[in-house]
Design a protein around this motif. Structure first.
Motif, PDB file in Angstrom:
ATOM      1  N   ASN A  81       0.849  -1.195   0.000  1.00  0.00           N
ATOM      2  CA  ASN A  81       0.000   0.000   0.000  1.00  0.00           C
ATOM      3  C   ASN A  81       0.879   1.238   0.000  1.00  0.00           C
ATOM      4  O   ASN A  81       1.838   1.327   0.768  1.00  0.00           O
ATOM      5  CB  ASN A  81      -0.910  -0.017   1.238  1.00  0.00           C
ATOM      6  N   GLU A  82       0.540   2.205  -0.835  1.00  0.00           N
ATOM      7  CA  GLU A  82       1.328   3.433  -0.926  1.00  0.00           C
ATOM      8  C   GLU A  82       1.353   4.219   0.379  1.00  0.00           C
ATOM      9  O   GLU A  82       2.320   4.943   0.657  1.00  0.00           O
ATOM     10  CB  GLU A  82       0.770   4.323  -2.033  1.00  0.00           C
ATOM     11  N   ASP A  83       0.319   4.090   1.196  1.00  0.00           N
ATOM     12  CA  ASP A  83       0.280   4.832   2.457  1.00  0.00           C
ATOM     13  C   ASP A  83       1.387   4.379   3.418  1.00  0.00           C
ATOM     14  O   ASP A  83       1.715   5.102   4.365  1.00  0.00           O
ATOM     15  CB  ASP A  83      -1.080   4.658   3.133  1.00  0.00           C
ATOM     16  N   GLU A  84       1.946   3.204   3.182  1.00  0.00           N
ATOM     17  CA  GLU A  84       3.027   2.719   4.036  1.00  0.00           C
ATOM     18  C   GLU A  84       4.258   3.620   3.955  1.00  0.00           C
ATOM     19  O   GLU A  84       5.079   3.642   4.878  1.00  0.00           O
ATOM     20  CB  GLU A  84       3.417   1.293   3.635  1.00  0.00           C
ATOM     21  N   PHE A  85       4.384   4.378   2.864  1.00  0.00           N
ATOM     22  CA  PHE A  85       5.579   5.195   2.689  1.00  0.00           C
ATOM     23  C   PHE A  85       5.635   6.336   3.715  1.00  0.00           C
ATOM     24  O   PHE A  85       6.733   6.787   4.061  1.00  0.00           O
ATOM     25  CB  PHE A  85       5.645   5.741   1.265  1.00  0.00           C
ATOM     26  N   ASP A  86       4.493   6.789   4.212  1.00  0.00           N
ATOM     27  CA  ASP A  86       4.495   7.822   5.252  1.00  0.00           C
ATOM     28  C   ASP A  86       5.294   7.361   6.465  1.00  0.00           C
ATOM     29  O   ASP A  86       6.158   8.085   6.977  1.00  0.00           O
ATOM     30  CB  ASP A  86       3.062   8.151   5.672  1.00  0.00           C
ATOM     31  N   ARG A  87       5.000   6.159   6.935  1.00  0.00           N
ATOM     32  CA  ARG A  87       5.699   5.602   8.098  1.00  0.00           C
ATOM     33  C   ARG A  87       7.167   5.353   7.775  1.00  0.00           C
ATOM     34  O   ARG A  87       8.047   5.645   8.591  1.00  0.00           O
ATOM     35  CB  ARG A  87       5.009   4.294   8.510  1.00  0.00           C
TER      36      ARG A  87
ATOM     37  N   THR B 288       2.892   9.361  -5.041  1.00  0.00           N
ATOM     38  CA  THR B 288       3.330   9.065  -3.670  1.00  0.00           C
ATOM     39  C   THR B 288       4.624   9.795  -3.361  1.00  0.00           C
ATOM     40  O   THR B 288       4.789  10.382  -2.282  1.00  0.00           O
ATOM     41  CB  THR B 288       3.519   7.552  -3.488  1.00  0.00           C
ATOM     42  N   LEU B 289       5.556   9.769  -4.301  1.00  0.00           N
ATOM     43  CA  LEU B 289       6.806  10.489  -4.096  1.00  0.00           C
ATOM     44  C   LEU B 289       6.562  11.997  -4.075  1.00  0.00           C
ATOM     45  O   LEU B 289       7.172  12.712  -3.262  1.00  0.00           O
ATOM     46  CB  LEU B 289       7.794  10.122  -5.198  1.00  0.00           C
ATOM     47  N   ASP B 290       5.669  12.500  -4.905  1.00  0.00           N
ATOM     48  CA  ASP B 290       5.325  13.928  -4.902  1.00  0.00           C
ATOM     49  C   ASP B 290       4.906  14.370  -3.501  1.00  0.00           C
ATOM     50  O   ASP B 290       5.321  15.431  -3.007  1.00  0.00           O
ATOM     51  CB  ASP B 290       4.168  14.210  -5.859  1.00  0.00           C
ATOM     52  N   ARG B 291       4.075  13.557  -2.890  1.00  0.00           N
ATOM     53  CA  ARG B 291       3.480  13.923  -1.598  1.00  0.00           C
ATOM     54  C   ARG B 291       4.519  13.953  -0.475  1.00  0.00           C
ATOM     55  O   ARG B 291       4.471  14.829   0.411  1.00  0.00           O
ATOM     56  CB  ARG B 291       2.374  12.918  -1.272  1.00  0.00           C
ATOM     57  N   LEU B 292       5.475  13.048  -0.494  1.00  0.00           N
ATOM     58  CA  LEU B 292       6.407  12.923   0.629  1.00  0.00           C
ATOM     59  C   LEU B 292       7.793  13.495   0.352  1.00  0.00           C
ATOM     60  O   LEU B 292       8.577  13.692   1.276  1.00  0.00           O
ATOM     61  CB  LEU B 292       6.527  11.446   1.024  1.00  0.00           C
ATOM     62  N   TYR B 293       8.067  13.796  -0.905  1.00  0.00           N
ATOM     63  CA  TYR B 293       9.360  14.349  -1.292  1.00  0.00           C
ATOM     64  C   TYR B 293       9.753  15.576  -0.458  1.00  0.00           C
ATOM     65  O   TYR B 293      10.910  15.671  -0.006  1.00  0.00           O
ATOM     66  CB  TYR B 293       9.310  14.646  -2.793  1.00  0.00           C
ATOM     67  N   PRO B 294       8.842  16.525  -0.182  1.00  0.00           N
ATOM     68  CA  PRO B 294       9.262  17.707   0.596  1.00  0.00           C
ATOM     69  C   PRO B 294       9.658  17.379   2.034  1.00  0.00           C
ATOM     70  O   PRO B 294      10.343  18.166   2.679  1.00  0.00           O
ATOM     71  CB  PRO B 294       8.010  18.606   0.578  1.00  0.00           C
ATOM     72  N   GLN B 295       9.226  16.233   2.548  1.00  0.00           N
ATOM     73  CA  GLN B 295       9.511  15.881   3.943  1.00  0.00           C
ATOM     74  C   GLN B 295      10.833  15.133   4.116  1.00  0.00           C
ATOM     75  O   GLN B 295      11.302  14.958   5.236  1.00  0.00           O
ATOM     76  CB  GLN B 295       8.385  15.014   4.494  1.00  0.00           C
ATOM     77  N   MET B 296      11.431  14.701   3.042  1.00  0.00           N
ATOM     78  CA  MET B 296      12.588  13.821   3.132  1.00  0.00           C
ATOM     79  C   MET B 296      13.854  14.634   3.386  1.00  0.00           C
ATOM     80  O   MET B 296      14.182  15.544   2.624  1.00  0.00           O
ATOM     81  CB  MET B 296      12.681  12.967   1.872  1.00  0.00           C
TER      82      MET B 296
ATOM     83  N   ILE C 149      12.155  14.124 -14.825  1.00  0.00           N
ATOM     84  CA  ILE C 149      12.283  13.802 -13.404  1.00  0.00           C
ATOM     85  C   ILE C 149      13.095  14.873 -12.689  1.00  0.00           C
ATOM     86  O   ILE C 149      12.750  15.314 -11.580  1.00  0.00           O
ATOM     87  CB  ILE C 149      12.919  12.410 -13.221  1.00  0.00           C
ATOM     88  N   ALA C 150      14.175  15.335 -13.322  1.00  0.00           N
ATOM     89  CA  ALA C 150      14.998  16.376 -12.699  1.00  0.00           C
ATOM     90  C   ALA C 150      14.203  17.654 -12.491  1.00  0.00           C
ATOM     91  O   ALA C 150      14.360  18.351 -11.479  1.00  0.00           O
ATOM     92  CB  ALA C 150      16.230  16.651 -13.568  1.00  0.00           C
ATOM     93  N   ALA C 151      13.325  17.966 -13.433  1.00  0.00           N
ATOM     94  CA  ALA C 151      12.496  19.166 -13.297  1.00  0.00           C
ATOM     95  C   ALA C 151      11.404  18.980 -12.252  1.00  0.00           C
ATOM     96  O   ALA C 151      11.046  19.924 -11.537  1.00  0.00           O
ATOM     97  CB  ALA C 151      11.875  19.516 -14.649  1.00  0.00           C
ATOM     98  N   ARG C 152      10.874  17.776 -12.158  1.00  0.00           N
ATOM     99  CA  ARG C 152       9.792  17.503 -11.206  1.00  0.00           C
ATOM    100  C   ARG C 152      10.300  17.529  -9.764  1.00  0.00           C
ATOM    101  O   ARG C 152       9.571  17.922  -8.853  1.00  0.00           O
ATOM    102  CB  ARG C 152       9.187  16.144 -11.532  1.00  0.00           C
ATOM    103  N   TYR C 153      11.558  17.098  -9.564  1.00  0.00           N
ATOM    104  CA  TYR C 153      12.147  17.061  -8.222  1.00  0.00           C
ATOM    105  C   TYR C 153      13.466  17.842  -8.251  1.00  0.00           C
ATOM    106  O   TYR C 153      14.548  17.261  -8.313  1.00  0.00           O
ATOM    107  CB  TYR C 153      12.384  15.610  -7.793  1.00  0.00           C
ATOM    108  N   PRO C 154      13.394  19.152  -8.217  1.00  0.00           N
ATOM    109  CA  PRO C 154      14.589  19.973  -8.454  1.00  0.00           C
ATOM    110  C   PRO C 154      15.676  19.844  -7.394  1.00  0.00           C
ATOM    111  O   PRO C 154      16.810  20.266  -7.638  1.00  0.00           O
ATOM    112  CB  PRO C 154      14.034  21.398  -8.507  1.00  0.00           C
TER     113      PRO C 154
END
Length: 330
Positions: free
Chosen positions: A148-154, A186-194, A213-218
């Motif tokens: 489940n993608e929600d597992e990535f939060d934990r 899923t990565l979009d949502r949690l990328y700023p927290q990493m 990808i480089a533009a999406r995650y600068p």
């Protein structure tokens, strides 16, 4: 500001059976473009020594001339610790933990992506290895969850606790295996927290894909590329602004790879069988390769194999970019 992938370090994904020491040396010799080659995972045992088979990949002599990062697959912290220290003694400057492999035999033992379904046990494992005074940095390669993608939060909460050199994210679940599209939302949502340096891995097939990808995650630290580099060995060179492979280059590369396997295996038939694994991907760089590709895979003698290979190089148009012929929907 437009972000270009050409400015990012590029790493070769560790792929069992594909990116071993023979392929690494031949690829570096003919195409290069990789800032590091990650060694397919080694599984340390309770006995604190690498086997002769493992040392064929790990010995520094087979990795001269390019940077390599060894990867460990285990769920026992004491096994990771002795192996990481041994790798430091061999001269490596980084060790990677595999939390991504979705193979059934690996997952059944709670290793690789199987470890992701036990976040508390994984947290204890990471606490043990990051507290062990290992003399080289530790990095981690992960998927975004088990089922489940929600597992990535934990998982991100856990990963953020540790001073890892980098986190490589392959945005698929264990349940996806290598099928379907990457789960970028899923990565979009949690990328700023990493908090750690982030390496992106997954479905980069062309230089345009890498730039998107480089533009999406600068703030990305770097990119990792796997199957598409087997299909198009010049891909990293192209991402960095270089030229595509010529027919002559690709032919020389393929011949060198085969002969290098002959030296390593001391057996032409085994070398031919290994080359068929590469052709499964490399056929995607040629137009209309279905019929001649079948001749490659059906060949039982070296003469038949070589005739089929020559027909591909002599008769088929090369594409500017490989197509993702290995893609399978969920």
């Amino acid at each position: 500001m437009t972000v270009s992938a050409s400015a990012l370090p590029l790493h070769v994904a560790p792929m069992e059976g594909l990116t071993g020491h023979v392929w690494r040396r031949v690829h570096a010799r003919h195409f290069g473009g990789a800032d590091s080659y990650w060694i397919p995972f080694v599984t340390p045992t309770r006995e604190p020594r690498f086997t002769d088979r493992q040392m064929r990949e790990l010995t520094p002599a087979v990795n001269v001339g390019f940077r390599t990062v060894p990867q460990l697959l285990t769920r026992r912290p004491q096994d990771f610790i002795w192996a990481a220290k041994a790798l430091a003694d061999l001269g490596y400057d980084e060790v990677n933990l595999n939390l991504g492999c979705p193979a059934g035999t690996v997952v059944a033992k709670g290793k690789g992506s199987g470890f992701l379904r036990e976040p508390e046990a994984l947290d204890d494992f990471l606490n043990a290895i990051f507290s062990a005074n290992i003399p080289i940095p530790i990095s981690v390669k992960t998927r975004v969850g088990f089922a489940n993608e929600d597992e990535f939060d934990r998982l991100v909460t856990i990963y953020n606790r540790y001073p890892m050199k980098s986190l490589t994210v392959h945005p698929r679940l264990k349940a996806d295996l290598y099928k379907g599209s990457v789960r970028l939302e899923t990565l979009d949502r949690l990328y700023p927290q990493m908090k750690m340096p982030l390496i992106y891995n997954g479905d980069i097939v062309t230089a345009e894909d890498a730039n998107k990808i480089a533009a999406r995650y600068p703030a990305l630290d770097s990119l990792m590329i796997g199957r598409a580099l087997i299909a198009d060995p010049a891909l990293m060179r192209k991402i960095k602004g270089g030229e595509p492979a010529t027919r002559e280059e690709l032919r020389a590369f393929t011949e060198d790879l085969y002969e290098s396997f002959v030296i390593a295996f001391e057996n032409r038939k085994n070398s031919m069988m290994r080359m068929k694994e590469y052709w499964f991907y490399q056929l995607n760089l040629f137009e209309g390769s279905e019929k001649k590709g079948k001749a490659i895979f059906k060949s039982k003698t070296f003469d038949d194999f070589k005739a089929a290979e020559n027909a591909i190089f002599d008769e088929l148009p090369m594409r500017e970019h490989a197509v993702c012929g290995w893609y399978k929907s969920l």
